[in-house]
Structures are given as C-alpha cells and as structure tokens.
Design an enzyme around this catalytic site. Structure first.
Site, PDB file in Angstrom:
ATOM      1  N   GLU A  64      -5.044   1.446  -9.140  1.00 20.65           N
ATOM      2  CA  GLU A  64      -3.939   1.142  -8.210  1.00 20.65           C
ATOM      3  C   GLU A  64      -2.580   1.329  -8.871  1.00 20.65           C
ATOM      4  OE1 GLU A  64      -6.628  -0.768  -8.521  1.00 20.65           O
ATOM      5  OE2 GLU A  64      -7.476  -1.095  -6.525  1.00 20.65           O
ATOM      6  N   PHE A 126     -13.586 -14.570  -1.949  1.00 20.57           N
ATOM      7  CA  PHE A 126     -13.819 -13.411  -2.806  1.00 20.57           C
ATOM      8  C   PHE A 126     -12.674 -12.402  -2.665  1.00 20.57           C
ATOM      9  CE2 PHE A 126     -15.708  -9.104  -3.323  1.00 20.57           C
ATOM     10  CZ  PHE A 126     -15.878  -9.163  -4.690  1.00 20.57           C
ATOM     11  N   GLN A 127     -12.150 -11.982  -3.788  1.00 21.45           N
ATOM     12  CA  GLN A 127     -11.024 -11.046  -3.839  1.00 21.45           C
ATOM     13  C   GLN A 127      -9.796 -11.537  -3.068  1.00 21.45           C
ATOM     14  OE1 GLN A 127     -12.499  -6.979  -3.082  1.00 21.45           O
ATOM     15  NE2 GLN A 127     -12.840  -6.798  -5.288  1.00 21.45           N
ATOM     16  N   LYS A 176      -8.126  -8.942   6.852  1.00 14.51           N
ATOM     17  CA  LYS A 176      -9.163  -8.014   7.297  1.00 14.51           C
ATOM     18  C   LYS A 176      -9.472  -8.167   8.789  1.00 14.51           C
ATOM     19  CE  LYS A 176     -13.598  -6.038   6.000  1.00 14.51           C
ATOM     20  NZ  LYS A 176     -14.732  -6.077   5.064  1.00 14.51           N
ATOM     21  N   MET A 485       9.551   3.627 -30.297  1.00 14.35           N
ATOM     22  CA  MET A 485      10.778   2.828 -30.189  1.00 14.35           C
ATOM     23  C   MET A 485      10.576   1.455 -30.820  1.00 14.35           C
ATOM     24  SD  MET A 485      13.864   3.203 -29.329  1.00 14.35           S
ATOM     25  CE  MET A 485      14.401   4.222 -27.958  1.00 14.35           C
TER      26      MET A 485
END
Lengths: 573, 173
Positions: A64, A126-127, A176, A485
C-alpha cells in the site's frame, strides 16, 4: 507506453450497491487511474470495478505504501488528484506515511479505505483500525460514510476539497456494509461546504503595498515555492521577474517553477542551496515569497533569515503567512492571480542594477563545485551527465538524502511539474513508486528515479509494477553503501561515529532487478557512464542502474543545524 | 494572556477530535472548552479559553481554526463587550454545625444547595470564572470533596451579533 484516447464512459451495470455508486462517482470525477491494493473490506469495491469492466485503469502495487507514493508522483506531474484504494486495518495503516507526505507537500489525493461493517466498528474486529482517528491530523479532511446514499456527495465533495485551495489528501473510510449494501437507486452528488471558501483573488490594497515596496527596493529577491507550480504560474513568474529584473531563489519543492538556467535564477536556497541564493536572502531589503512556507530547512536560524528585508508573502493558505517569519505584506491569494495583478499594475521598477551585479559576481565566484573521485563515480558529475543525456527534460523523482540534494543542485530544472521529491516529510522509499506514478500519468515523457541504496530497499518491491506494465522508468541507485546523509552528519557533527549508517552488506541490485524481469546495469567508472546513459535512454523499457560512488562523498555547501543562512560551510574547496 | 475564542462549526462526526487534535499538534493549551448546539440546526458552537503567550501565537491559532473545513466562523471575543459564564458544582464537607455557615457564604454568590447528605452539601454556582474561583476558595476550609466545572461559555452583549466581530481571517490593511 502510449496514452489511449478516453471515450465517454458508460457504466455496464445498474447502480445496485454502494460500491456501484462509488464507481459512478469516480467516473463522474473523471478519474482515469486508480492506485490500489485489494483486501477483505474492499472486496465489494473491487467486485464492482470488475463488473463494470474497469471504467478507469486500476494499477495493482505490491504494498500500500507503493500505491500512495505513486499517487503522489502522479498528482505532482499531472496536477490531477491521485486516487488510492486500500483495505481496512493494515491496508489503511500502510498508507499513513504517504498521506502525511502528501499533506506536508500539498498534493491532492483522494484515498478510499475499507472499514469493517458498521455493526462491528468499535469492537476490535478483524482488520479494524481507527482510521478516522489515525488520519485526522494528517488529512486536509476525512469522512467515514454513514449512509449509502451519502456516497456520491462525499466523493464529489472530497475531490473538490482535495484539489482546490491549498491541495491536500482527503480520505474516505467506507464500512463494508456500505459498499456491499443495496441502494435505493438514487444518485445525488450535490454538496455544500460553507466552512471552506479559499481566497483566490488578492486584496488590491495588499498588491499595491507590495508594488510600492518593490518600487522602493534596492535589493529585491523573489522566493518561488511549490505554490507557483501548483497554480500553474511559472509563465507569470518568469514574466514578472523579467519585467522588473528580479532575481529568483527557488525552494527545494519549487525547483522548475522558474527556469534553473535563466540568468535571473540564483538556484536553490536553504541548507544545501547555493551561496548566491542564501546570501541574496541574507542581504535583501525586500523578500517576496510566492507559494513557499518558510520551512526550517530553508530558513536556518530564524534571526539570521532575511534580517534586513521587508517580507511579503503570497500564499493561498493564510495560516502559512506569519507562521515562521514575521511578514509585513501578507497576500492571501492564488499565486497566478497575485502575479497577474502585479504584472497588470502600474509600478515603477526597482533600481537594483548594483544588486544584480553583485549577485552575478557571487554566482561567478562561488558556484556549486565538486571534485572528481579517484576511482569511483563522482555523484554530482553523474547527475550532470544524466541531465545532459535526458536533455534536461526528464521527470526526476527522488527519495530523501544526499542523492536528493545532488539531484536538486545539478539537474537544472527548467520546467515545472518535472520534479518529484519528498520535501516536507523527507520520506525514504518515496522515489521509486513516485516515479512509477509519474510514468503512468505522463506515459510519453522520460521518467528518471534517482535513489539511494538505503531508500530503494524500502519500496523495491514496486519494481514488479514497472515490469508488469513495462514502464520505461530509468532507476539510478546512487550507491555509496551507506545511509549517506546520516553518515555525513555523523562525520561532521558526531565525531565520525558511524552508528548504524553503513550498508556494507547490500544485496546485489542487478540480481534483484533480474529477479523482477528488469534489465540491470552496474557502473563504477566515470569513463563508462556516457555509453551506459546512451544505451539506457535509447532503450524503451525499465532499467536499474547501480552507480557506485565513494562513501566519503558529501553534499556541499551546507548550513549546519542551528546556524544562519549566512554561515554556509563548504562554499569553496 | 487568557483569550476567549468562539467557533461555529458544522455538526459532523469527528469535528471535536479534529479541532482539539489541531490544538495539541500546534502546541496550544486549552484551559476549558464547551460545546453545544447553536441557534441554527446543524451548527454547533464551541467556546475555548486558551492561554496564549503573544499576538503571533494568537493569530496562528485563529488561522489554524479557520483553516479547518468544518469551521464556519472564528471570533476572538476577549476584548469585546461580552457576557461570559460558567457553572460549577461543588461537593463540600458539611456536618450539622457548619451547614448554616456555608449557607451564609454561598448566599452572596447566589449559590444554591442542590443536594444534601449526612456529611456533605452539593452547591451549584453560576457566574464569571473569578466569582466561581472566589466561592471555591471560601469553601476550601470546610473540605472540598469534589468539583465539576463546565468551563466558560460566552456571548456578545446586546445588539451586537457575532457578525460584527472582526473576522480574524482577514488582514489589517
């Protein structure tokens, strides 16, 4: 990759579910590309895309984080909003860095995240993640859809908010059961946002004040930031600078908004800017900031920043004016409209001939410099060679760090919308997916990604997308086997104690490229560079070039942390 | 300096979180906050009391509030003619002997006893914050068991509507 002419999109199915409404809303918003990654909570949306036979292109990334940086790159080079879809929970949390990056660098994104069904929100399902709570401080605005019928309005509103005023990321969290639920067949996307009315036209009184200050000025400087590019005001800026012979300093994100090779360009200002640019700010009696936000990497120590100058600041975001630097002449406006007002106004140009001569002398005396490396490739020279081989016209995307500064210093950007870098947040892992997004948005342009060997490993999986779509991105890994750096700061400010900054066991990048089905080339001698560049720029496919440079190379000149803009070190050899 | 800032906002989910989050992110310290419905349906009114060090910080705060999409209007009403009130409930130890004494203390403050138990009185007082502070300090010697204060809410006096307040997102010319 050639652009395909877009025809009027006809949806293939009835608007039966919330997801169908979403597809129509995206089509109505003229979305052409969606950067995404599927998952449980967005299955209804992915199913709807499939059923409607993808009325826009969906590009599957491999993480993602890749989707959102790609959307940022796409937005930066096209000026259009980048659209992202990710699932709930980990899908959404993987977007956090990119959302913050877009917020800092004012990039228009519209992000859709799945959410667990409304009946289980708040139960640690869940999730499930509190995406609204997580993203509130890093979005321009965010929504959680509560009713299916609201979807078209929210999407329409989100695109409006993301793309107008000071652009930024807007997130829509979709439970959902909303995307899967049945609609009542209505589609109403009208909206009102009474609390959001960006001021785009400058106050004429303030413009007059600015014009007067300019007439009286002996040492004026223009500071041009990303706001100029976002407002498509480069032509107006150039005309204004030329009309009154005003020298221009660019910020890191503003590079390209004024032609880097223009005689009035002083180059980049700030921590690794040019001596001429920084001393011009230091000695100026009038500093006109157009669309920059006086970031600390530009200003250095505040008390030494433009100490002699009257400061004027043109910005579409009133909250930026006076935030870091006391401002005498505030102009809340779109950069283009403010510049047009200045161009159209009656104004005696400043008497700044001596000033220009002085700056010209500084430019001659204190140019950016580098030494050739004895054995390996000198990175600054490499960037110059890349500039030449790509005729200075390529889109360049970087991560953050030494390679970013060398690219900023030595790839002289002459056009806006060609420079993609993570400025505010300084995100490693940004440059590769951002370059992919840029190539998707501008398929006919040459896209180069200049990365470090550290950052490239943070999102290297997106090479799969380059191979998948055969995107001809040219990836240069400026490989010094170090987090350059960090190492440079440790050398300069931490007694050469290289704590966890050396990457001596790097992987074989050529094998990695090969594993992803991409050509890989290693180059470690300057004499081989021209032939390699000629080869890859005539090759119509993705390439990874592992460029070996010495780990001792440093970025100069620089302003040490806490020091003023007039205290640069490494100005000369 | 203490400033009273009112804010008219869209009554949408998450708006309080967004605004208080901004205060936190930008390092402003909210002394009190009250939120309630306004005279217009769909709009809420927030009243903040904020301790602010200087004008530059104040300007920054009002600009950051104005920048919020849900914020319709921001007004710094500290220096205006206003009525500002808060309500406090104070539960104080009160045996048989001290009850009359406490009643004597709260009367000039127009406080009222709203609950009595064997050993305590609960007193309600409304007024400016310093009046509430004064009453609380007078009650302290009896032993305060609990305090609940609403924080300040405020309105402009008389005919002025908040439309007349200088819009803080405009600049002095």
């Amino acid at each position: 990759m050639k652009a395909v002419a877009k025809q009027e999109v006809q949806l293939k199915e009835e608007l039966g579910t919330g997801a169908d409404l979403l597809i129509k809303a995206l089509v109505d918003a003229k979305v052409e590309k969606v950067f995404g990654y599927p998952g449980g909570a967005v299955l209804p949306i992915y199913d709807a895309m499939f059923r409607h036979e993808f009325p826009f292109e969906h590009i599957l990334f491999r993480h993602e984080q890749g989707t959102i940086h790609a959307a940022e790159g796409y937005a930066r080079v096209t000026g259009k909003p980048g659209v992202v879809i990710a699932t709930s929970g980990p899908g959404a949390t993987n977007l956090i860095t990119g959302i913050t990056d877009a917020m800092m660098d004012s990039l228009p994104l519209v992000i859709f995240t799945g959410q667990v069904g409304q009946s289980v929100i708040g139960t640690d399902a869940f999730q499930e993640a509190d995406v609204m709570g997580l993203t509130t401080p890093i979005t321009k605005y965010n929504y959680q859809v509560q009713n299916i019928a609201d979807l078209p309005r929210i999407v329409n509103e989100a695109f409006h908010i993301a793309t107008t005023g000071r652009p930024g990321p807007v997130l829509i969290d979709i439970p959902k059961n909303i995307s899967a639920g049945a609609t009542d067949g209505e589609y109403d996307n009208s909206f009102e946002v009474p609390g959001y009315q960006p001021t785009v036209n400058p106050n004429p009184m303030q413009i007059r004040k600015l014009a007067n200050a300019l007439s009286q000025s002996k040492k004026p400087v223009l500071l041009a930031g990303a706001g100029v590019t976002i407002a498509d005001a480069s032509d107006e800026l150039t005309a204004f600078a030329e009309k009154y012979q005003l020298p221009v300093v660019n910020t890191l994100l503003g590079l390209g908004s004024f032609p880097g090779s223009h005689p009035l360009s002083l180059g980049m200002g700030g921590m690794h800017g040019t001596y001429t640019a920084n001393m011009a700010i230091y000695e100026a009696d009038l500093l006109i900031n157009i669309g920059a936000r006086f970031d600390d990497r530009l200003t250095g120590k505040i008390s030494s920043f433009a100490p002699e100058a009257k400061v004027a600041h043109i910005d579409i975001d009133p909250a930026e004016i006076g935030k870091n630097i006391t401002t005498e002449i505030p102009v809340v406006a779109d950069a283009k409209r403010a510049l047009l007002a200045l161009l159209n106004g009656e104004l005696n140009g400043p008497d700044n001939k001596e000033w220009l001569e002085k700056l010209e002398a500084n430019k001659k005396e204190y140019p950016l410099w580098y030494d050739h490396s004895d054995e390996l490739i000198s990175p600054q020279w490499l960037i110059e060679q890349i500039h030449q081989a790509s005729k200075g016209e390529a889109i360049v995307a970087t991560d953050v760090g030494q390679h970013q500064m060398w690219a900023a210093q030595f790839y002289h950007f002459n056009k806006p919308h060609n420079w993609i870098t993570s400025g505010g947040l300084g995100t490693m892992g940004f440059g590769l997916p951002a370059a992919i997004g840029a190539q998707i948005g501008r398929p006919d342009d040459t896209v180069i990604s200049i990365l470090g060997d550290g950052g490239v490993q943070m999102t290297i999986q997106e090479l799969a997308v380059m191979n998948d779509l055969n995107l001809p991105v040219k990836v240069f890994i400026v490989n010094n086997e170090a987090l350059g750096m960090v190492r440079q700061w440790q050398e300069k400010f931490h007694g050469e104690r290289y704590s966890s900054s050396l990457l001596t066991k790097n992987p074989d990048f050529l094998k990695i490229a090969e594993g992803y089905g991409i050509r890989g080339i290693k180059v470690d001698k300057e004499k081989d560079v021209p032939a390699v560049l000629e080869d890859i720029f005539s090759y119509d496919g993705p390439v990874v070039v592992d460029c070996r440079i010495s780990w001792k190379e440093k970025v100069f000149p620089m302003i040490a942390p806490g020091k003023g803009i007039n205290e640069m070190i490494g100005v000369t050899r | 300096m203490k400033r009273i800032i009112t804010c008219t906002v869209q009554d949408r989910g998450g708006v309080l979180n967004r605004i208080t989050g901004m205060f936190y992110k930008r390092q402003f310290n909210i002394e009190s906050i009250t939120v309630g419905v306004s005279e217009i349906e769909g709009l809420s009114k927030m009243t903040f009391v904020v301790e602010i060090s200087d004008d530059q910080k104040l300007e920054q705060l009002t600009k950051q509030l104005n920048k919020q999409i849900d914020v319709i209007k921001v007004s710094d009403i500290t220096d205006k003619a206003i009525v500002a009130r808060e309500l406090a409930l104070v539960k104080v130890n009160a045996g048989n002997q001290s009850r009359a004494e406490i009643q004597g203390i709260i009367t000039p403050f127009r406080g009222t006893v709203i609950d009595v138990s064997k050993d305590t009185l609960t007193i309600q007082v409304t007024g400016k914050s310093d009046k509430v502070d004064a009453l609380i300090s007078l009650l302290k010697p009896y032993g305060i068991k609990e305090i609940s204060r609403t924080g300040v809410t405020a309105l402009l006096r008389g005919q002025q509507s908040s439309q007349q307040v200088v819009e803080v997102n405009s600049f002095p010319v």
